[in-house]
Design a protein around this motif. Structure first.
Motif, short mmCIF file in Angstrom:
data_model
loop_
_atom_site.label_atom_id
_atom_site.label_comp_id
_atom_site.label_asym_id
_atom_site.label_seq_id
_atom_site.Cartn_x
_atom_site.Cartn_y
_atom_site.Cartn_z
N ILE A 56 0.84 -1.20 0.00
CA ILE A 56 0.00 0.00 0.00
C ILE A 56 0.88 1.25 0.00
O ILE A 56 1.76 1.39 0.85
N LEU A 57 0.62 2.14 -0.95
CA LEU A 57 1.32 3.43 -1.01
C LEU A 57 0.42 4.46 -0.36
O LEU A 57 -0.66 4.78 -0.87
N LEU A 58 0.85 5.00 0.77
CA LEU A 58 0.08 5.98 1.52
C LEU A 58 0.57 7.37 1.16
O LEU A 58 1.71 7.73 1.45
N LEU A 59 -0.30 8.17 0.56
CA LEU A 59 0.07 9.53 0.14
C LEU A 59 -0.37 10.52 1.21
O LEU A 59 -1.51 10.95 1.27
N ARG A 106 -1.33 -4.52 11.23
CA ARG A 106 -1.92 -5.59 12.04
C ARG A 106 -2.61 -6.63 11.16
O ARG A 106 -2.75 -7.79 11.55
N LYS A 107 -3.05 -6.17 9.97
CA LYS A 107 -3.69 -7.08 9.02
C LYS A 107 -2.66 -7.70 8.07
O LYS A 107 -3.03 -8.37 7.11
N GLY A 108 -1.38 -7.44 8.32
CA GLY A 108 -0.34 -8.06 7.52
C GLY A 108 0.01 -7.34 6.23
O GLY A 108 0.64 -7.94 5.35
N GLN A 109 -0.36 -6.06 6.12
CA GLN A 109 -0.07 -5.32 4.89
C GLN A 109 1.28 -4.60 4.98
O GLN A 109 1.78 -4.31 6.07
N TYR A 110 1.84 -4.29 3.81
CA TYR A 110 3.14 -3.62 3.71
C TYR A 110 2.90 -2.18 3.27
O TYR A 110 2.28 -1.94 2.24
N ILE A 111 3.39 -1.21 4.05
CA ILE A 111 3.04 0.20 3.84
C ILE A 111 4.27 1.03 3.47
O ILE A 111 5.30 0.95 4.14
N ALA A 140 5.91 3.07 9.40
CA ALA A 140 5.74 2.40 8.12
C ALA A 140 6.93 1.49 7.80
O ALA A 140 7.99 1.59 8.40
N ASP A 141 6.74 0.59 6.83
CA ASP A 141 7.81 -0.31 6.40
C ASP A 141 8.86 0.43 5.58
O ASP A 141 10.05 0.14 5.68
N GLU A 142 8.41 1.36 4.74
CA GLU A 142 9.31 2.20 3.95
C GLU A 142 8.72 3.60 3.89
O GLU A 142 7.53 3.81 4.21
N CYS A 143 9.53 4.57 3.45
CA CYS A 143 9.01 5.92 3.32
C CYS A 143 9.67 6.62 2.14
O CYS A 143 10.78 6.26 1.72
N GLU A 144 8.98 7.62 1.60
CA GLU A 144 9.48 8.44 0.50
C GLU A 144 9.17 9.89 0.82
O GLU A 144 8.07 10.22 1.27
N VAL A 145 10.15 10.76 0.60
CA VAL A 145 9.98 12.20 0.83
C VAL A 145 10.02 12.91 -0.52
O VAL A 145 11.04 12.90 -1.21
N PHE A 146 8.91 13.52 -0.92
CA PHE A 146 8.84 14.28 -2.17
C PHE A 146 7.54 15.08 -2.18
O PHE A 146 6.65 14.84 -1.36
N SER A 147 7.43 16.03 -3.08
CA SER A 147 6.21 16.81 -3.23
C SER A 147 5.21 16.02 -4.06
O SER A 147 5.46 15.74 -5.24
N MET A 148 4.09 15.69 -3.47
CA MET A 148 3.08 14.91 -4.18
C MET A 148 2.28 15.76 -5.16
O MET A 148 1.46 15.24 -5.92
N LEU A 149 2.52 17.08 -5.15
CA LEU A 149 1.95 17.95 -6.17
C LEU A 149 2.75 17.89 -7.47
O LEU A 149 2.31 18.39 -8.49
N ASP A 150 3.91 17.28 -7.41
CA ASP A 150 4.75 17.06 -8.59
C ASP A 150 4.34 15.73 -9.20
O ASP A 150 4.67 14.65 -8.69
N GLY A 151 3.60 15.80 -10.31
CA GLY A 151 3.08 14.59 -10.93
C GLY A 151 4.16 13.62 -11.37
O GLY A 151 4.01 12.41 -11.25
N ASP A 152 5.27 14.16 -11.88
CA ASP A 152 6.36 13.29 -12.34
C ASP A 152 7.01 12.57 -11.16
O ASP A 152 7.35 11.38 -11.25
#
Length: 256
Positions: A4-7, A22-27, A42-54
């Motif tokens: 799951i990609l959480l924005l 708790r339900k066994g998902q990877y976030i 979270a399992d992993e994370c990304e730092v970027f502007s989500m207003l940047d479509g690219d």
């Protein structure tokens, strides 16, 4: 297990991550700054502007998620349509997210496409457009960013002299979207205070009295006076006020 990609990685996102794990998902938690609450669990994370479509597309290609969950408004929501067409599940759907997170889209959908009664409004991309719109709407009016958080950038404008400050405050408080919204303010006023606010202030003023009753009155008297009659009356007034405002808006929108 689903990826799951959480924005958006605020406090609500953190609660989502904990529940999903708790339900066994990877976030993979994403946000525009490092160390956001959801990133901490979270399992992993990304730092970027989500207003940047690219940039958003690069992160999607990198992680290949099964599900995308938008949690904040500052997202280039139009790109979600493409991801959905590729088979990635967008929660609840790309169309729903685009309308609900894009304040301009949802307002225009309600007022123009569905024909629902709304307060008269205009968008402004410059101070000159704001002044022109205020002449059409009149005063008092509300000036606010199309997208902000926690009420930042919102102003109640009572005269043309206050427009410049409202414009600057709105631009400084906006998040990503360059539009500023100006809409009609209609309501009953008491000594220059909107009636809804006056009702709230009345409740606040009554609070010390209720506390004093509980502290200094004998127990039998306290038990009788503890019944929140004043608060019941305030709630009744509140309902009347809300319906009165909506009725006034509908009537005046028909006239103007």
């Amino acid at each position: 297990m689903k990826k799951i990609l959480l924005l958006g990685s605020g406090e609500l996102g953190k609660e989502f991550v904990i529940s999903a794990q708790r339900k066994g998902q990877y976030i993979i938690a994403c946000d525009s700054y490092a160390g956001a609450p959801a990133m901490q669990v979270a399992d992993e994370c990304e730092v970027f502007s989500m207003l940047d479509g690219d940039a958003l597309e690069r992160v999607v290609r990198k992680h290949q998620p099964d599900i995308i969950v938008p949690e904040i408004e500052a997202i280039r929501t139009e790109r979600l349509y493409d991801f959905e067409k590729e088979g990635i599940q967008v929660v609840p759907s790309a169309r729903a997210v685009n309308f609900t997170m894009n304040r301009k889209a949802i307002r225009d959908l309600a007022a123009q496409e569905l024909g629902l009664k709304t307060a008269k409004y205009f968008y402004a991309k410059s101070f000159d457009e704001l002044k022109a719109a205020s002449e059409k709407i009149g005063f008092p009016c509300v000036v606010k960013p199309l997208m902000s958080s926690s009420g930042k950038g919102q102003s109640l404008v009572k005269s043309a002299d206050e427009l410049e400050h409202a414009w600057e405050y709105g631009c400084n408080g906006r998040r990503g979207i360059y539009y500023v919204l100006i809409r009609r303010l209609i309501g009953v006023m008491i000594s220059g205070i909107p009636l809804r606010l006056a009702v709230i202030r009345l409740g606040v003023l009554l609070l010390p009295a209720r506390l004093a009753v509980g502290r200094f009155c004998p127990l039998p008297v306290y038990c009788i006076l503890r019944i929140p009659i004043a608060l019941v009356l305030i709630r009744i007034i509140w309902v009347i006020v809300i319906h009165t405002d909506f009725l006034l808006e509908s009537m005046l929108n028909d006239l103007f």
